[in-house]
Design a protein around this motif. Structure first.
Motif, short mmCIF file in Angstrom:
data_model
loop_
_atom_site.label_atom_id
_atom_site.label_comp_id
_atom_site.label_asym_id
_atom_site.label_seq_id
_atom_site.Cartn_x
_atom_site.Cartn_y
_atom_site.Cartn_z
N MET A 165 9.89 8.71 84.21
CA MET A 165 9.19 9.98 84.01
C MET A 165 10.01 11.13 84.59
O MET A 165 10.19 12.15 83.95
CB MET A 165 7.82 9.90 84.70
N GLY A 166 10.53 10.94 85.81
CA GLY A 166 11.25 12.02 86.48
C GLY A 166 12.46 12.46 85.67
O GLY A 166 13.28 11.64 85.30
N GLY A 167 12.58 13.76 85.42
CA GLY A 167 13.75 14.31 84.77
C GLY A 167 13.67 14.37 83.26
O GLY A 167 14.54 14.96 82.63
N LEU A 168 12.65 13.79 82.68
CA LEU A 168 12.53 13.84 81.22
C LEU A 168 12.17 15.26 80.79
O LEU A 168 11.54 16.01 81.53
CB LEU A 168 11.45 12.87 80.72
N ASP A 169 12.57 15.59 79.57
CA ASP A 169 12.22 16.90 79.05
C ASP A 169 10.70 17.00 78.86
O ASP A 169 10.07 16.05 78.43
CB ASP A 169 12.89 17.13 77.69
N ALA A 170 10.17 18.13 79.18
CA ALA A 170 8.74 18.35 78.98
C ALA A 170 8.51 19.84 78.97
O ALA A 170 9.32 20.61 79.48
CB ALA A 170 7.93 17.69 80.10
N GLY A 171 7.40 20.24 78.39
CA GLY A 171 7.08 21.66 78.28
C GLY A 171 6.57 22.23 79.59
O GLY A 171 6.63 21.57 80.63
N PRO A 172 6.06 23.47 79.53
CA PRO A 172 5.53 24.10 80.74
C PRO A 172 4.38 23.29 81.34
O PRO A 172 3.71 22.55 80.64
CB PRO A 172 5.01 25.45 80.25
N VAL A 173 4.19 23.44 82.65
CA VAL A 173 3.07 22.78 83.31
C VAL A 173 1.80 23.54 82.93
O VAL A 173 1.67 24.72 83.23
CB VAL A 173 3.28 22.78 84.84
N GLN A 174 0.91 22.86 82.24
CA GLN A 174 -0.36 23.48 81.84
C GLN A 174 -1.30 23.42 83.04
O GLN A 174 -1.70 22.34 83.45
CB GLN A 174 -1.00 22.71 80.67
N ARG A 175 -1.62 24.59 83.56
CA ARG A 175 -2.42 24.58 84.79
C ARG A 175 -3.90 24.47 84.50
O ARG A 175 -4.72 25.17 85.07
CB ARG A 175 -2.09 25.80 85.64
N ILE A 176 -4.25 23.57 83.59
CA ILE A 176 -5.66 23.34 83.30
C ILE A 176 -6.22 22.35 84.32
O ILE A 176 -5.52 21.47 84.79
CB ILE A 176 -5.86 22.76 81.88
N GLU A 177 -7.46 22.54 84.63
CA GLU A 177 -8.14 21.60 85.51
C GLU A 177 -9.52 21.37 84.96
O GLU A 177 -10.20 22.31 84.57
CB GLU A 177 -8.25 22.18 86.92
N HIS A 178 -9.93 20.12 84.88
CA HIS A 178 -11.30 19.86 84.44
C HIS A 178 -12.06 19.23 85.59
O HIS A 178 -11.48 18.62 86.48
CB HIS A 178 -11.32 18.97 83.20
N GLU A 179 -13.36 19.42 85.56
CA GLU A 179 -14.22 18.74 86.51
C GLU A 179 -14.17 17.26 86.17
O GLU A 179 -14.26 16.88 85.00
CB GLU A 179 -15.66 19.23 86.36
N TYR A 180 -14.02 16.43 87.15
CA TYR A 180 -14.03 14.99 86.89
C TYR A 180 -15.40 14.59 86.36
O TYR A 180 -16.43 14.94 86.94
CB TYR A 180 -13.71 14.23 88.17
N ALA A 181 -15.41 13.85 85.25
CA ALA A 181 -16.68 13.37 84.68
C ALA A 181 -17.18 12.21 85.53
O ALA A 181 -16.40 11.51 86.16
CB ALA A 181 -16.45 12.91 83.25
N PRO A 182 -18.51 12.01 85.52
CA PRO A 182 -19.05 10.89 86.32
C PRO A 182 -18.38 9.55 86.01
O PRO A 182 -18.09 8.78 86.93
CB PRO A 182 -20.53 10.89 85.94
N TRP A 183 -18.10 9.28 84.76
CA TRP A 183 -17.49 7.96 84.46
C TRP A 183 -16.07 7.87 85.04
O TRP A 183 -15.62 6.79 85.40
CB TRP A 183 -17.50 7.68 82.95
N GLU A 184 -15.40 9.02 85.15
CA GLU A 184 -14.06 9.01 85.74
C GLU A 184 -14.14 8.71 87.25
O GLU A 184 -13.35 7.93 87.79
CB GLU A 184 -13.36 10.35 85.50
N LYS A 185 -15.11 9.35 87.91
CA LYS A 185 -15.27 9.07 89.34
C LYS A 185 -15.70 7.63 89.57
O LYS A 185 -15.28 7.00 90.53
CB LYS A 185 -16.31 10.02 89.94
N ARG A 186 -16.53 7.12 88.66
CA ARG A 186 -16.95 5.72 88.83
C ARG A 186 -15.76 4.78 88.67
O ARG A 186 -15.64 3.77 89.37
CB ARG A 186 -18.07 5.37 87.84
#
Lengths: 100, 214, 104
Positions: C1-22
């Motif tokens: 992963m480190g050093g691979l080409d990639a676009g801008p860092v999308q500074r989106i953040e979502h609230e963790y859904a209950p199933w994700e926390k579970r």
């Protein structure tokens, strides 16, 4: 406890090897030279733990500091920028050159 | 009138309420519920265990890390202990930072530290809560090690060339926390006031602390 | 992963859904020293074993629960048959709740 093979300040190289399976040395750093910044201590071998084995075989973990231009020859920033990475001892070899 | 306590509820009490009752569950949401219920039925853990862990997850936030940083700014001896053993120093403030060792790396006028995990998404969760999406993103993990200054600039952090940018790639059972420099103009402020300047992102190292000038 | 080409860092953040926390909670419980049903390093390996396509096709916690399930099956903690039946039960229960919701 095993004696760490490399002292702080030792010039080291992250081994250039590409085995299949779960490998802990980051791909982009393999073959790169740096210097031991800190000896962290012994930890379980993640490449064994990943397969449900190896709890009894700790490996010394080092923090290795590399100069960015030694990782990326075309690094865009100033040459004194660095990267510090945790490396397990089996992924390190001695390097004759001067480290940072 | 609605009665929040006495209303009749058509659902049987159950530990796993669907997230959105109006939408069909996705395959992976079904899988999660099924795995959890099977593990509880088999006695691997209990519903109470699950609830306690979820409460613990929800109780952690960057406010914990900010308390630690603010104390280090006002108390040099605490700072020394923090640099030597972050988990033990956090415990002094009543914060259980867990068993995975956390290393604090200190920003100075010469060095700016920033954290990434190219392996997965290792993050000092017990001091900062769950990581933001961008920290886990391919773009951040790919680019921070290759062009840290460009990534920092995208976060609005422009650093002069004479400062060493030091990227920490967290690939072992260690976690990292950045101790930012105390902002100028905060002399005389107490610990609680100082903690307000300590953002999550400055403890990851992608930004600097808030400035008293706004 | 480190050093691979990639676009801008999308500074989106979502609230963790209950199933994700579970899902996060399931992992913490299974990997706790007290239970040690699986190791975090096994999860990392199992995520890698999902294959390179999984990174594009599944989101973060989808990869986690897929990998956790595979490990539990490999270790014999749960069986394919049990999981299939339980998933059908969960689906049926949810559909019944949705139907009740629509009926008011």
């Amino acid at each position: 406890m095993s004696v760490p093979r490399f002292p702080v300040g030792a010039a080291v190289r992250i081994r250039r090897a590409y085995p299949p399976g779960h490998v802990r040395a980051p791909f982009y750093l393999r073959g790169c030279a740096g210097a031991v910044n800190q000896i962290v201590g012994e930890m379980g071998d993640p490449e064994e733990l990943a397969y449900g084995r190896g709890k009894g075989q700790p490996v010394t973990v080092y923090r290795v500091r590399l100069r960015q231009p030694d990782i990326w020859p075309d690094y865009a920033g100033p040459p004194h920028d660095t990267l510090v990475v945790d490396v397990y001892e089996n992924w390190l070899e001695a390097n004759g050159e001067e480290g940072p | 009138m609605s009665d929040p306590h006495g209303h009749s509820h058509s659902h049987p009490p159950h530990p796993y309420q669907p997230d959105l009752e109006d939408a069909p569950l996705t395959h992976y949401q079904i899988l999660e519920l099924a795995v959890a219920e099977l593990l509880i039925e088999k006695g691997i853990f209990t519903g109470d265990d699950m609830r306690r862990v979820l409460e613990n997850i929800d109780s952690r936030s960057p406010a914990d890390g900010a308390k630690v940083i603010a104390r280090a700014w006002v108390d040099p001896e605490f700072k020394s202990r923090l640099m030597a053993d972050t988990n033990a120093a956090a415990a002094e403030l009543g914060i259980d930072a867990g068993t995975i060792p956390i290393h604090t790396v200190e920003n100075t006028p010469e060095v700016h530290n920033v954290i990434v995990c190219t392996l997965c998404s290792c993050y000092p969760r017990l001091l900062l809560g769950l990581p933001p999406d961008w920290y886990k993103s391919r773009a951040y993990r790919s680019r921070l090690v290759r062009e840290p200054r460009a990534v920092l600039a995208e976060f609005g952090t422009e650093l002069p060339d004479d400062i060493e940018v030091r990227v920490h790639d967290s690939t072992a059972e260690l976690r990292y926390l950045v101790l930012p420099m105390r902002p100028a103009g905060t002399e005389g402020l107490d610990e609680a006031a100082l903690a307000d300047f300590v953002t999550r992102d400055c403890m990851i190292g992608v930004t600097l602390p808030r400035s008293p000038d706004g | 992963m480190g050093g691979l080409d990639a676009g801008p860092v999308q500074r989106i953040e979502h609230e963790y859904a209950p199933w994700e926390k579970r899902t996060d909670a399931i992992l913490r419980l299974l990997s706790s020293p007290k239970r040690a049903v699986l190791q975090i390093d096994e999860l990392r390996r199992a995520i890698e074993d999902l294959g390179p396509g999984a990174y594009d096709e599944l989101n973060y916690y989808e990869r986690w629960i897929a990998a956790i399930s595979n490990l539990l099956l490999e270790k014999g903690v749960i069986t394919v048959d049990e999981l299939g039946r339980k998933m059908a039960e969960v689906t049926a229960r949810h559909e019944a709740e949705r139907a009740r919701g629509r009926a008011g």
